[in-house]
Design an enzyme around this catalytic site. Structure first.
Site, short mmCIF file in Angstrom:
data_model
loop_
_atom_site.label_atom_id
_atom_site.label_comp_id
_atom_site.label_asym_id
_atom_site.label_seq_id
_atom_site.Cartn_x
_atom_site.Cartn_y
_atom_site.Cartn_z
CG ASN A 1 -3.91 -5.05 -9.80
OD1 ASN A 1 -3.77 -4.86 -8.59
ND2 ASN A 1 -5.09 -5.04 -10.40
CB VAL A 2 0.36 -4.99 -5.48
CG1 VAL A 2 1.64 -4.40 -6.05
CG2 VAL A 2 -0.58 -3.91 -4.96
CG ASN B 1 5.43 3.64 -2.71
OD1 ASN B 1 5.33 4.46 -1.79
ND2 ASN B 1 5.03 3.91 -3.95
CB SER C 1 0.58 5.91 6.76
OG SER C 1 -0.03 7.15 7.05
CE1 TYR D 1 -3.38 5.42 2.92
CE2 TYR D 1 -3.16 6.44 5.07
CZ TYR D 1 -2.63 6.13 3.84
OH TYR D 1 -1.35 6.54 3.51
CB ALA E 1 -7.93 -0.97 9.02
CB SER E 2 -4.68 -0.70 4.86
OG SER E 2 -4.40 0.68 4.67
CE LYS E 3 -0.59 3.07 3.75
NZ LYS E 3 0.43 2.55 2.80
#
Length: 251
Positions: free
Chosen positions: A62-63, A89, A143, A156, A158-160
């Protein structure tokens, strides 16, 4: 591609781009550690690699848990004596497609934990090992949503964007240490995340394809080709870059 005997960890390797990349690394002679929160899926991919004549093993990770990331890399190094490549990934999308004012806090925290903090944890621990051994290569899966605006998808996006920024910052810091760090930015690619988006309305597939000059979605194995190339010695003067694989969508 020159990947023979490289020791490679892939997070989120149980499905999608992660699984396709793991199998392609195996085909090119790498020693693959498939890591996923779903151990059964990771083991299945590892068995497929071995059945095809490659070398692979599976580790549940679990990263979002730093101690599990530490264990993943420590166990890999204990068995294989080094870590040549890590492909970060593992990623998720939000459960809801909502505009910013209605974005749920649960989606925000869950997506940021996996897509941003998880990549940071993996990079940090991998870099410590790579500095010890004097070389290394990190490929982060970002992404198209990390390069251009993506509506109803704030966490999503923001995270990418963060993954792209972390890739460039770390590449700047560690280039002189013989460590390369790059990112792959897929466009709309057949995956669980795309299936989730397509399920929001019956004509979503047609709507999305109108924005893609090639008029089709990408395939996981096509993204895997870019991942393996960046991880190989064939791209050894490239660092801090984003490789966009989107069928022309960004145009």
């Amino acid at each position: 591609m020159n990947l023979k005997e490289k020791v490679v960890i892939i997070t989120g390797a149980g499905s999608g781009i992660g699984a396709a990349s793991a199998k392609l690394f195996g085909t090119h002679g790498a020693t693959v550690v498939t890591s996923d929160i779903n151990l059964e899926n990771a083991q299945k991919v590892a068995e497929e690699i071995k059945a095809a004549g490659g070398s692979a093993s599976a580790i549940k990770t679990n990263v979002t848990k730093f101690e599990e990331v530490e264990s993943l890399i420590a166990e890999t190094v204990k068995v294989h004596e080094r870590l040549d490549v890590i492909v970060n990934n593992a990623g998720i999308g939000g459960a809801n497609q909502k505009k910013t004012a209605e974005h749920t806090h649960e989606d925000w925290h869950n997506v940021i934990a996996v897509n941003q903090t998880g990549v940071f944890y993996c990079m940090q621990v991998a870099l410590q090992q790579m500095m010890k051994q004097g070389h290394g290569n990190i490929v982060n899966i970002a992404s198209l949503a990390g390069l251009k605006a993506s509506g109803n998808n704030l966490s999503y996006s923001a995270s990418k964007f963060a993954v792209v920024g972390m890739t460039k910052s770390a590449a700047l810091e560690y280039g002189h240490k013989n460590i390369r760090i790059n990112a792959v930015c897929p466009g709309y690619t057949h995956s669980a995340l795309l299936d989730q988006l397509l399920s929001t309305r019956d004509d979503m597939g047609d709507i999305l394809k109108r924005h893609i000059p090639m008029r089709r979605f990408g395939e996981a194995n096509e993204i895997a080709e870019g991942v393996c190339w960046l991880a190989s010695d064939n791209s050894k003067f490239i660092t801090g870059q984003t490789l966009t694989l989107d069928g022309g969508t960004s145009l």
